[in-house]
Scaffold this active site. Structure first.
Site, PDB file in Angstrom:
ATOM      1  N   GLU A 137      21.888  92.942 -17.059  1.00 19.95           N
ATOM      2  CA  GLU A 137      21.588  92.153 -15.864  1.00 19.95           C
ATOM      3  C   GLU A 137      22.878  91.877 -15.101  1.00 19.95           C
ATOM      4  O   GLU A 137      23.817  91.293 -15.640  1.00 19.95           O
ATOM      5  CB  GLU A 137      20.913  90.833 -16.241  1.00 19.95           C
ATOM      6  CG  GLU A 137      20.440  90.060 -15.022  1.00 19.95           C
ATOM      7  CD  GLU A 137      19.674  88.787 -15.369  1.00 19.95           C
ATOM      8  OE1 GLU A 137      20.157  88.015 -16.216  1.00 19.95           O
ATOM      9  OE2 GLU A 137      18.597  88.571 -14.790  1.00 19.95           O
ATOM     10  N   CYS A 180      16.277  86.119 -11.125  1.00 21.81           N
ATOM     11  CA  CYS A 180      15.922  86.547 -12.486  1.00 21.81           C
ATOM     12  C   CYS A 180      14.973  87.740 -12.460  1.00 21.81           C
ATOM     13  O   CYS A 180      15.028  88.601 -13.321  1.00 21.81           O
ATOM     14  CB  CYS A 180      15.319  85.392 -13.250  1.00 21.81           C
ATOM     15  SG  CYS A 180      13.992  84.565 -12.377  1.00 21.81           S
ATOM     16  N   GLU A 225      13.114  81.167 -20.107  1.00 18.57           N
ATOM     17  CA  GLU A 225      12.970  82.197 -19.069  1.00 18.57           C
ATOM     18  C   GLU A 225      14.367  82.783 -18.868  1.00 18.57           C
ATOM     19  O   GLU A 225      15.265  82.090 -18.413  1.00 18.57           O
ATOM     20  CB  GLU A 225      12.411  81.579 -17.792  1.00 18.57           C
ATOM     21  CG  GLU A 225      11.761  82.604 -16.888  1.00 18.57           C
ATOM     22  CD  GLU A 225      12.698  83.187 -15.860  1.00 18.57           C
ATOM     23  OE1 GLU A 225      13.665  83.886 -16.252  1.00 18.57           O
ATOM     24  OE2 GLU A 225      12.462  82.946 -14.667  1.00 18.57           O
ATOM     25  N   LYS A 250      18.966  68.603 -16.800  1.00 18.30           N
ATOM     26  CA  LYS A 250      20.373  68.949 -16.597  1.00 18.30           C
ATOM     27  C   LYS A 250      20.473  70.090 -15.585  1.00 18.30           C
ATOM     28  O   LYS A 250      20.163  71.232 -15.893  1.00 18.30           O
ATOM     29  CB  LYS A 250      21.052  69.384 -17.895  1.00 18.30           C
ATOM     30  CG  LYS A 250      22.578  69.408 -17.705  1.00 18.30           C
ATOM     31  CD  LYS A 250      23.318  70.218 -18.754  1.00 18.30           C
ATOM     32  CE  LYS A 250      23.351  71.693 -18.467  1.00 18.30           C
ATOM     33  NZ  LYS A 250      24.044  72.049 -17.207  1.00 18.30           N
TER      34      LYS A 250
HETATM   35  P1  NAI Z   1      23.922  80.188 -18.271  1.00  8.90           P
HETATM   36  O1  NAI Z   1      22.736  80.703 -19.002  1.00  8.90           O
HETATM   37  O2  NAI Z   1      25.184  79.948 -19.018  1.00  8.90           O
HETATM   38  O3  NAI Z   1      23.552  78.793 -17.533  1.00  8.90           O
HETATM   39  C1  NAI Z   1      22.244  78.348 -17.250  1.00  8.90           C
HETATM   40  C2  NAI Z   1      22.134  76.878 -17.629  1.00  8.90           C
HETATM   41  O4  NAI Z   1      22.314  76.741 -19.028  1.00  8.90           O
HETATM   42  C3  NAI Z   1      23.181  75.968 -16.980  1.00  8.90           C
HETATM   43  O5  NAI Z   1      22.583  74.720 -16.692  1.00  8.90           O
HETATM   44  C4  NAI Z   1      24.203  75.801 -18.086  1.00  8.90           C
HETATM   45  O6  NAI Z   1      24.964  74.617 -17.984  1.00  8.90           O
HETATM   46  C5  NAI Z   1      23.315  75.768 -19.309  1.00  8.90           C
HETATM   47  N1  NAI Z   1      23.968  76.114 -20.566  1.00  8.90           N
HETATM   48  C6  NAI Z   1      24.989  76.993 -20.764  1.00  8.90           C
HETATM   49  N2  NAI Z   1      25.340  77.031 -22.072  1.00  8.90           N
HETATM   50  C7  NAI Z   1      24.516  76.170 -22.719  1.00  8.90           C
HETATM   51  C8  NAI Z   1      24.376  75.768 -24.092  1.00  8.90           C
HETATM   52  N3  NAI Z   1      25.160  76.267 -25.062  1.00  8.90           N
HETATM   53  N4  NAI Z   1      23.415  74.864 -24.405  1.00  8.90           N
HETATM   54  C9  NAI Z   1      22.621  74.353 -23.454  1.00  8.90           C
HETATM   55  N5  NAI Z   1      22.704  74.676 -22.144  1.00  8.90           N
HETATM   56  C10 NAI Z   1      23.643  75.590 -21.773  1.00  8.90           C
HETATM   57  O7  NAI Z   1      24.177  81.166 -17.043  1.00  8.90           O
HETATM   58  P2  NAI Z   1      25.555  81.462 -16.265  1.00  8.90           P
HETATM   59  O8  NAI Z   1      26.704  81.433 -17.223  1.00  8.90           O
HETATM   60  O9  NAI Z   1      25.614  80.577 -15.098  1.00  8.90           O
HETATM   61  O10 NAI Z   1      25.294  82.955 -15.766  1.00  8.90           O
HETATM   62  C11 NAI Z   1      25.510  84.066 -16.632  1.00  8.90           C
HETATM   63  C12 NAI Z   1      24.421  85.089 -16.443  1.00  8.90           C
HETATM   64  O11 NAI Z   1      23.174  84.541 -16.836  1.00  8.90           O
HETATM   65  C13 NAI Z   1      24.182  85.548 -15.010  1.00  8.90           C
HETATM   66  O12 NAI Z   1      25.071  86.528 -14.614  1.00  8.90           O
HETATM   67  C14 NAI Z   1      22.755  86.026 -15.081  1.00  8.90           C
HETATM   68  O13 NAI Z   1      22.713  87.341 -15.559  1.00  8.90           O
HETATM   69  C15 NAI Z   1      22.117  85.096 -16.096  1.00  8.90           C
HETATM   70  N6  NAI Z   1      21.343  84.028 -15.433  1.00  8.90           N
HETATM   71  C16 NAI Z   1      19.990  84.144 -15.388  1.00  8.90           C
HETATM   72  C17 NAI Z   1      19.248  83.214 -14.706  1.00  8.90           C
HETATM   73  C18 NAI Z   1      17.758  83.314 -14.618  1.00  8.90           C
HETATM   74  O14 NAI Z   1      17.199  82.887 -13.637  1.00  8.90           O
HETATM   75  N7  NAI Z   1      17.081  83.798 -15.629  1.00  8.90           N
HETATM   76  C19 NAI Z   1      19.865  82.098 -13.985  1.00  8.90           C
HETATM   77  C20 NAI Z   1      21.302  82.032 -14.153  1.00  8.90           C
HETATM   78  C21 NAI Z   1      21.996  82.987 -14.833  1.00  8.90           C
END
Ligand code: NAI
Ligand code: MG
Length: 492
Positions: free
Chosen positions: A388, A288, A254, A179
Site C-alpha cells: 500500500e 484505504c 479496517e 483518539k
Molecule cells: P498508523 O496505522 O500508524 O496510524 C493510524 C492511527 O493509529 C493513528 O491514530 C495512530 O496514532 C494510531 N496508532 C499508531 N500506532 C499505534 C499503536 N501501537 N497502538 C495504538 N494506536 C496506534 O498509520 P500511519 O503511520 O499514519 O501511516 C502508515 C501507513 O498506514 C500509510 O502509509 C497507509 O498505508 C496506512 N494507513 C491506512 C489507513 C486506512 O485508512 N486504512 C489510514 C492511515 C494510514
C-alpha cells in the site's frame, strides 16, 4: 507565531475541555504551507486514565446506557444539524489540517452529518428476538451496548472516520474514548464543541489527542476498555490484536488495501477512464480503498493508458483551500518521503507514463506535494503492486480474459475493495462472486453509502462499519431464559 489557545486545542474529558496533565504540546501543521495552525496537547498516561475512568463511570453508574433510544436518536439528529450549520467552518479546518481539496472536505462534512442522521434514526430500531425453546419456556435475545469503546482513527478522513465510529457507539448506548491521529486532531475537537448543545451528556464521548505508541497503546491495553475500533495500517492492526489480547477485548480493524479495478473492453470507455483516475487519485491517493491496481483488458489497454495519461496531465495540484485544486499535498514530510520512495522503486519495476517526482515551481516549494504518477506494464508481483503506497501512484496492469483478471485481482494479502467495469451483467456477477473483497463496486468507485456495510476480507481487517452492521460492533447479545411453567422446580 503563537497560536491563540482555543477550547478545541485541549482534551475533552468528562464534558470539560482540559489542559493535559503534564503532557507535551504538539504543533499541528498545514501540509500545504508547513505553517503551524494550532498546538494541541499530547495526552499523558494520567489523562488517558482519566478519560477512560469518565467513560467507565458514565457507562456503569450514570443513566446513559438506559437513556431512552428516542433520546439518543434525538441527540444524534441534533448533532447532525449542528454539523450542517457549521459545515463551512469544519470543511475549511479539515482542508487546512489535511491539505485535501476543499470540495472534497465539503463532501466529507456532508457525509459526517448524514452518518449522524442515519444512526439517529436507527437508535429506535434496536431490538432483539424472541426465540422458541422447549418446555414452553421463553427465551429472549436482548441487545445491549458493549460498554466503553476506544476508537483510534487515521488522518486521511479525520472527521468522517470519527463520525463512522462515534455515531454507532452513541446509537448503541456505549461510551467512548476517541483518539484522533496525532497529525489531525482539529476537526474532532472542533466537533466536540457542539456536544453539549446537542444534549450529549458529559463523559459519553471523551477525546484524547496524542500518538499511537503511548496514547493509543494505553487505550488498547486498558482494563476498563471493552472494545477497540481501529482504522489504519496493518502493522498497527497486528499490534492492537496483541495489545488487546491480555484483556480479551472485542476488536474491529479496517486496514486499507491494494484494491483492484478491473476494466473489461466492453466498458463505457469515457466513464471507465474517469473512474480509473478518480479511484486512485481521490484525496491525493490517501484512501484505504483506493483503486491503486488498474487492470485493463488487452484490446483497450494502450488506448486506455493514453487516455488516462492525457486526462491526468490536467489535474490541478495546489493548496486545498483554492476551489480549483483537484489534488492537495500529502499529510506529512515523512509520508511524502515514503511515497517518493515508491515512485523510485516503481521506476525500477515498471514503465513510467506520468509523474514520478514532485511538482516544480514556487507554489509547491513549501508543501508536501507529489506528482500524480502512473506506472504501466506493471507485474502484479512488483512491490508497487503489492504494498500500500497511500499516495497518488497508479499501477496499470494488462490482462487477457476474465480468469486472468480474477487471478491478478485476488493475488494480494489485502481484500478491502474492488471494482468491475463492464456492460455484461452475467460476467459482472461471475466476477463479483469470485472477488475476495469486502466492498465491490460495479461501474462505480469509492462510494461509501452510510446505509451499506464497509470493511475488509483477508488482511484488510475484520468487522464492519456503517449500516446495521456498524451498529452490531457496539452491541452484544444477552440471552434471557424465562420459565413460564407454574410447576415446582425439581432437581431430578
Ligand atoms: P498508523 O496505522 O500508524 O496510524 C493510524 C492511527 O493509529 C493513528 O491514530 C495512530 O496514532 C494510531 N496508532 C499508531 N500506532 C499505534 C499503536 N501501537 N497502538 C495504538 N494506536 C496506534 O498509520 P500511519 O503511520 O499514519 O501511516 C502508515 C501507513 O498506514 C500509510 O502509509 C497507509 O498505508 C496506512 N494507513 C491506512 C489507513 C486506512 O485508512 N486504512 C489510514 C492511515 C494510514
Ligand atoms: Mg504509524
Amino acid at each position: 507565531m503563537e497560536t491563540p489557545r482555543s477550547p478545541d486545542s485541549r482534551l475533552l474529558i468528562d464534558g470539560a475541555f482540559v489542559e493535559s496533565d503534564g503532557g507535551t504540546m504538539r504543533e499541528i501543521v498545514d501540509p500545504a504551507t508547513r505553517e503551524v495552525i494550532a498546538r494541541v496537547p499530547d495526552a499523558s498516561p494520567e489523562d488517558v486514565d482519566r478519560a477512560v475512568a469518565a467513560a467507565r463511570q458514565t457507562f456503569d453508574e450514570r443513566e446513559w446506557p438506559r437513556t431512552p433510544a428516542v433520546e439518543r436518536g434525538r441527540i444524534l439528529l441534533k448533532l447532525a444539524s449542528l454539523v450542517r450549520e457549521r459545515s463551512a467552518e469544519l470543511a475549511e479546518l479539515e482542508t487546512r489540517n489535511t491539505g485535501k481539496p476543499i470540495v472534497e472536505s465539503e463532501y466529507d462534512i456532508s457525509d459526517v452529518a448524514a452518518c449522524f442522521e442515519y444512526y439517529g434514526g436507527l437508535a429506535t430500531k434496536i431490538h432483539g428476538d424472541v426465540v422458541p425453546v422447549p418446555d414452553g419456556a421463553l427465551a429472549l435475545a436482548l441487545r445491549e451496548p458493549v460498554g466503553v469503546a476506544a476508537q483510534i482513527i487515521p488522518w486521511n478522513y479525520p472527521l468522517l472516520m470519527a463520525a463512522w465510529k462515534l455515531a454507532p457507539a452513541i446509537c448503541a448506548g456505549c461510551t467512548v474514548v476517541l483518539k484522533p491521529a496525532e497529525e489531525t486532531p482539529l476537526t474532532a475537537l472542533a466537533l466536540a464543541r457542539s456536544f453539549e448543545h446537542a444534549g450529549l451528556p458529559p463523559g459519553v464521548v471523551n477525546i484524547v489527542a496524542g500518538d499511537g505508541p503511548h496514547v493509543g497503546a494505553r487505550l488498547v491495553a486498558h482494563r476498563d476498555v471493552d472494545k477497540v475500533a481501529f482504522t489504519g495500517s496493518p502493522d498497527v492492526g497486528r499490534q492492537i490484536m496483541h495489545g488487546a489480547a491480555a484483556t480479551l477485548k472485542k476488536i474491529s480493524l479496517e486496514l486499507g488495501g491494494k484494491s483492484p479495478s478491473i476494466f473489461f473492453a466492453d466498458a463505457d470507455f469515457e466513464s471507465a477512464v474517469a473512474g480509473a483516475l478518480f479511484g486512485v487519485f481521490l484525496n491525493q491517493g490517501e484512501v484505504c480503498s483506493a483503486g491503486s491496481r488498474i487492470l485493463v483488458e488487452r484490446p483497450i489497454y494502450r488506448r486506455f493508458l493514453d487516455a488516462m495519461v492525457e486526462k491526468a496531465r490536467s489535474i490541478r495540484i495546489g493548496n486545498g483551500l483554492d476551489r480549483e485544486t483537484q489534488m492537495g499535498p500529502l499529510i506529512t514530510e515523512t509520508h511524502r518521503a515514503r511515497v517518493r520512495g515508491y515512485q523510485e522503486i516503481g521506476k525500477g519495476e515498471a514503465r513510467l507514463a506520468l509523474g514520478g517526482g514532485v511538482p516544480a515551481g514556487e507554489p509547491f516549494a513549501r508543501g508536501y506535494f507529489v506528482e500524480p504518477t502512473i506506472f504501466y506494464d506493471v507485474d502484479n508481483r512488483a512491490r508497487i503492486a503489492q504494498e500500500e503506497i497511500f499516495g497518488p501512484v497508479a499501477c496499470v496492469i494488462p490482462f487477457d480474459g476474465e480468469a486472468a483478471a480474477l487471478q491478478i485481482a485476488n493475488d494480494t494479502h489485502y481484500g478491502l475493495a474492488a471494482a468491475v467495469w463492464s456492460r455484461d451483467i452475467f460476467r459482472v456477477m461471475r466476477v463479483v462472486r469470485s472477488l475476495r473483497a469486502g466492498v465491490v463496486w460495479v461501474n462505480q468507485t469509492q462510494v461509501s453509502a452510510i446505509e451499506a456495510p464497509w470493511g475488509g476480507y483477508k488482511q484488510s481487517g475484520f468487522g464492519r462499519e456503517l449500516g446495521r452492521w456498524g451498529l452490531d460492533e457496539y452491541l452484544q447479545v444477552k440471552q434471557v431464559y424465562i420459565n413460564v411453567d407454574d410447576q415446582p422446580f425439581k432437581w431430578y
